[in-house]
Write an enzyme that holds these catalytic residues in place. Structure first.
Site, PDB file in Angstrom:
ATOM      1  N   GLY A   1       0.852  -1.173   0.000  1.00  0.00           N
ATOM      2  CA  GLY A   1       0.000   0.000   0.000  1.00  0.00           C
ATOM      3  C   GLY A   1       0.893   1.229   0.000  1.00  0.00           C
ATOM      4  O   GLY A   1       1.890   1.289   0.715  1.00  0.00           O
ATOM      5  N   CYS A   2       0.555   2.208  -0.820  1.00  0.00           N
ATOM      6  CA  CYS A   2       1.470   3.342  -1.010  1.00  0.00           C
ATOM      7  C   CYS A   2       1.678   4.130   0.277  1.00  0.00           C
ATOM      8  O   CYS A   2       2.796   4.511   0.616  1.00  0.00           O
ATOM      9  CB  CYS A   2       0.981   4.249  -2.142  1.00  0.00           C
ATOM     10  N   ASN A   3       0.586   4.373   1.009  1.00  0.00           N
ATOM     11  CA  ASN A   3       0.734   5.108   2.270  1.00  0.00           C
ATOM     12  C   ASN A   3       1.500   4.268   3.290  1.00  0.00           C
ATOM     13  O   ASN A   3       2.321   4.789   4.042  1.00  0.00           O
ATOM     14  CB  ASN A   3      -0.641   5.450   2.839  1.00  0.00           C
ATOM     15  N   ALA A   4       1.210   2.985   3.279  1.00  0.00           N
ATOM     16  CA  ALA A   4       1.824   2.108   4.279  1.00  0.00           C
ATOM     17  C   ALA A   4       3.327   2.022   4.097  1.00  0.00           C
ATOM     18  O   ALA A   4       4.096   2.124   5.052  1.00  0.00           O
ATOM     19  CB  ALA A   4       1.200   0.720   4.196  1.00  0.00           C
TER      20      ALA A   4
ATOM     21  N   THR B   1       5.250   4.128   2.568  1.00  0.00           N
ATOM     22  CA  THR B   1       5.868   5.435   2.804  1.00  0.00           C
ATOM     23  C   THR B   1       6.109   5.656   4.291  1.00  0.00           C
ATOM     24  O   THR B   1       7.200   6.071   4.713  1.00  0.00           O
ATOM     25  CB  THR B   1       4.968   6.545   2.237  1.00  0.00           C
TER      26      THR B   1
END
Lengths: 347, 347, 347, 347
Positions: C149-152, C154
């Protein structure tokens, strides 16, 4: 073996885009980057998006710094490159992204720019016609190239095929361009502030005063126009990059729709970077963001008797730095597409 | 004493702007707000920017819900208001922000919209000419008003004075508009997604297909044009609101620059909401954000023989909801400027 | 010899970015692209920025269509890839960009996603620690990979080094992310409309409900954390792409500033795609637009006893498609950096 | 009878917003507008959105120009108003939108600003507590008022009720703000250019260095905090205006969810301009664009033990100019809401 490269004006937007593209080019090696007020700084501190060039340091923009490279790209404000590049070896390939060597007419230069006139170089839009040939033929083996004005090349690419084929008139063209503010570089002026541009559409140079007008006319004359005239209005819109040029031209009476489309298709069918879209399709600037691609949509408005073209270009890529590198590829005998992507970064 | 008001289509962008302006209007009291899929919700849950109307609940859009108010504003998709408003009392002031009652030509309606034709109402752009008068005269005491299409009224305001005065030709007009996506309402389509619009300029309805074209031509005929023709290209740009219309027209040969400027000056000098800017000045959409103001800049491009106008309008305010309220003010005998600001929200 | 590639979900934003990167990759050849409602269309009609892939046609997303390729990239909504990919050969490299195979805890899956649980695959963030090793070691030779997941990813990249080194506490982390709307894909919802996002900052999933929270906690546990807790708030801002994550953590009492910086420096000094910026420098999302780069700036706020990290990632590139390709490179024994740029497209 | 008003610093963003609001205020009449480099120009040439004030001319910013008005609003860079306003009559109401008179602690002033210290004035955020009262009580009849820093007042409004009620801890607050660039005024710097801000999220003043931190702490002390500490990170995002502040605070152990919500509800239930949203709802900056409204959403994240608040404010309106006018209304005995809208301009 890679060609050694220097980039003058490496701290600006055009310089940054040159470096981004050069960093991914298989045949070029950037050895020198120069700047004015940023000289002495690490390139990465001024262009923090260029990670792969983090080892470079900006040096002062002098003939000595540029000397001794195979290729010199110059991205300086107009009026700054003429004297600077006069000192470089005639064997060095010099590609100027500024305006100093674009105009063949000293009168046009004096009227729209002023200051000392340094003469015209081979014009860096390979796809444009020049008589029965293409600019590409003048770029072969050239050692002095003038990359185009981004608005000028976009408009010229949009309508030159129709003029060359005689299906549209070269007088009373009307061009309105939605453009991103990066075209203005990093000039510290109030109109360039984010507060002025976010959420707004802002016209400038209205009424025939924009400096790219004589450059457009020059390209149209190369395409065969006699005394071309164009109404040209640029509008800054809130996107960092991009040009969406809506250019309309009067249809030559009696011309068939097939003949119109054929004019553009035959001009660009073999081009790697300029494409005519199918009927009913029109481009968006995000389709070409970061790419060396110009996309053209075309419609005929029978009710008003005009051909309507909509052309999308990334002002910094195909509009400036990409055109410079594409032209350098040709001049050096490299594959024309080396180091240049046709794909945009979207969304 | 305040007029009681109902707003049909209160959950959309046009409905929201009507309510924002009505909430600050000294003579109107919003009593009823209607919606379709959002019926039953609190208005504030759908339009969270309308704090002062937090007490209102959306009800279903029916003739019964709208009945019994002094004024009914309708902000529904085209084709939805004709039948709905036919049931309302002739004494009720009905202002339709949709397209259903704008076109006097049933042929135009059939060609550009289709479906049942309900006839034209007084056109809600008071400043436009209609023969020797202004639309304002038709709005006095009117009980059925069609608010304009935002693009159509912007273009008409831009060039009508020149046509009426005979200084520009009414054929071969060319209009290119930078417009914000709120003009498309809340329609759930891929082209309306933020991912498609952020950082991009996107053309649509290219080549003479936009539905506002016959409406523009109608206004130009009111201004005296015979068989007006216009090339019209809208470009979506990444700003929520606003229209920046660049409209050029061929100068009638032999016309002086003074005569050109005088045409627009005399048309708008007494107008509270439409202004011609001084020579050399051109408007930005941020100058009119949220305001009921149209700003027009004008230049003559001698080299190409065209008058260039650049006009800024907030599509939701002066383009739609502001025009509706301004027209309602006139119809009801209120001060024309009541509840309407001339100042934009900038930056 | 190039590996043959299929991309499932090629009509969406993640699928488009996979294809953009794959098109420039020297070792992959995209042979098959699949979609759902867009099946049957030309890829270029749905993804008009992918000029170099204009020859491809979208086919329906079925196991048969995906079968027989060396590599299958899957970019489908969560819950859609588990059953689909179960049918693929164990020798095929499958990289899932959805959530279906990220979480090792079935309890977490049930609580934050629900539906059938298909088990966890090797996690596609090579730079993150897992015990004394890096995820990279699990990716070597893997044939099933879950892109993050992109937010995860990051947030995990931002703080994992400090947790592994014991210089920050793993409880009471606070993360606030400015994110572009492309992370939500092309879902046709009102909050995704341009009209809602232009000119506004919009929070969502506030208060501990975002689905990436358990994925972050999993990464922090891999880094050595026991019962990590994090307050996580994403804010949609008007940029098409990008994540700027501000993640703060309590400094372990008695830790020196040198020890803090050393934790991150030693973790990332040899990484090609993750960089700690020098003291006093912080990244912007434009620095990494289109790049497979994560840039981290770090400060210690002594007054409040927190380490402040600011991390920039392109959600579609390093956050999703770039991570997928980087991981595939590792799994296949290719150079880890093949086909991936470290340079952003700026401005 | 209207109060006569002068605005110093009328060419900037804060000055422009003061004038926009004053132009619609029933009890104020703007007579004098002053500027520095723009002195001598027509106001409309510098602030083209202020059509209703087109009759005003900018004069030089001197004590003489400001003298003799009932009310003087000052919107100058910090350090510029102290000496200037010292000359004005004690009977004149002076409202300073700069930082010169906000801080009660000369130590804080010296540390975060420096230069001559002119002492603190009544603080222009009427809704904030000061001991058992509100700032409102100090503003009644005041003749010297310091309008707040926009970020500082937003954060203070977000958490002061919880601190006053003892439900959250005043140490280890964490605030991350998405802010529009208009807060930086028209300063001609590269980071303020549109090219730098469009399409990007850019942090600044990371790690405890922002000048609004001591102002926040001062407000928290007024609310009862002892030695409050806050991690504060602002992020510039591509919207002209607006602040979305995510502020989290540790929940005091044993506090019920009802007690938390009650703290904010009781603080703001009677306020016209500050609103707590219902559970599950969070504000967007577009909801308050141009409005004097602060909207607060609140959640409790049990897993991490924090109260999460998300607050939306227009930095130029409620954050600066609206606060100034609201405070002036109180000081002069006018209705507190005079001339101020609670409705945002959306979309």
């Amino acid at each position: 073996m890679a060609f050694s490269v220097a980039v003058a004006g490496a701290s600006g937007y055009a310089g940054g885009e040159l470096l981004r593209l050069l960093a991914g080019h298989p045949d070029f090696e950037v050895q020198t980057v120069t700047a004015h007020s940023n000289a002495g700084q690490q390139l990465i501190d001024v262009q923090p998006h260029l990670r792969s060039l983090a080892h470079l340091t900006l040096v002062d923009t002098t003939p000595e710094a540029l000397d001794g490279h195979d290729v010199v790209f110059v991205a300086l404000p107009h009026g700054k490159s003429g004297a600077l590049t006069a000192h470089l070896s005639p064997d060095t390939l010099v590609v100027d992204c500024g305006a100093d060597h674009r105009l063949e007419s000293e009168t046009d230069w004096a009227r729209f720019y002023g200051g000392e006139y340094f003469g015209a170089w081979a014009y860096g839009v390979p796809e444009l016609p020049v008589g029965d040939e293409e600019q590409r033929s003048r770029l072969l083996g050239a050692r002095r190239i003038a990359a185009p004005g981004c608005n000028a090349s976009t408009v010229a690419l949009a309508v030159a095929p129709g003029i060359r084929a005689g299906v549209i008139e070269a007088q009373d063209l009307v061009a309105v361009l939605a453009v991103g503010p990066s075209g203005a570089g990093k000039a510290l002026t109030v109109p360039n502030l984010a507060g002025e541009i976010l959420g707004s559409a802002n016209p400038y140079a209205v009424g025939g005063t924009h400096r790219h007008i004589p450059e457009i006319q020059q390209s149209l004359r190369w395409a065969g126009a006699v005394n071309p005239t164009i109404s040209f209005t640029p509008v800054i819109v809130p996107m960092a990059r991009g040009i969406l040029a809506t250019v309309t031209a009067r249809l030559v009476p009696g011309t068939s729709a097939e003949a119109v489309r054929e004019a553009w298709e035959s001009a660009y069918v073999a081009e790697p970077f300029v494409h005519l879209l199918p009927p009913g399709r029109f481009p968006r600037t995000s389709d070409v963001l970061g790419a060396n691609t110009a996309l053209i949509g075309l419609a005929i408005d029978e009710a008003v008797g005009r051909v309507v073209t909509v052309t999308a270009v990334d002002n910094l890529a195909k509009g400036t730095a990409g055109a410079a590198i594409q032209s350098a590829n040709i001049a050096l005998g490299l594959p024309e597409t080396a180091g240049l992507s046709t794909n945009g970064v979207a969304p």
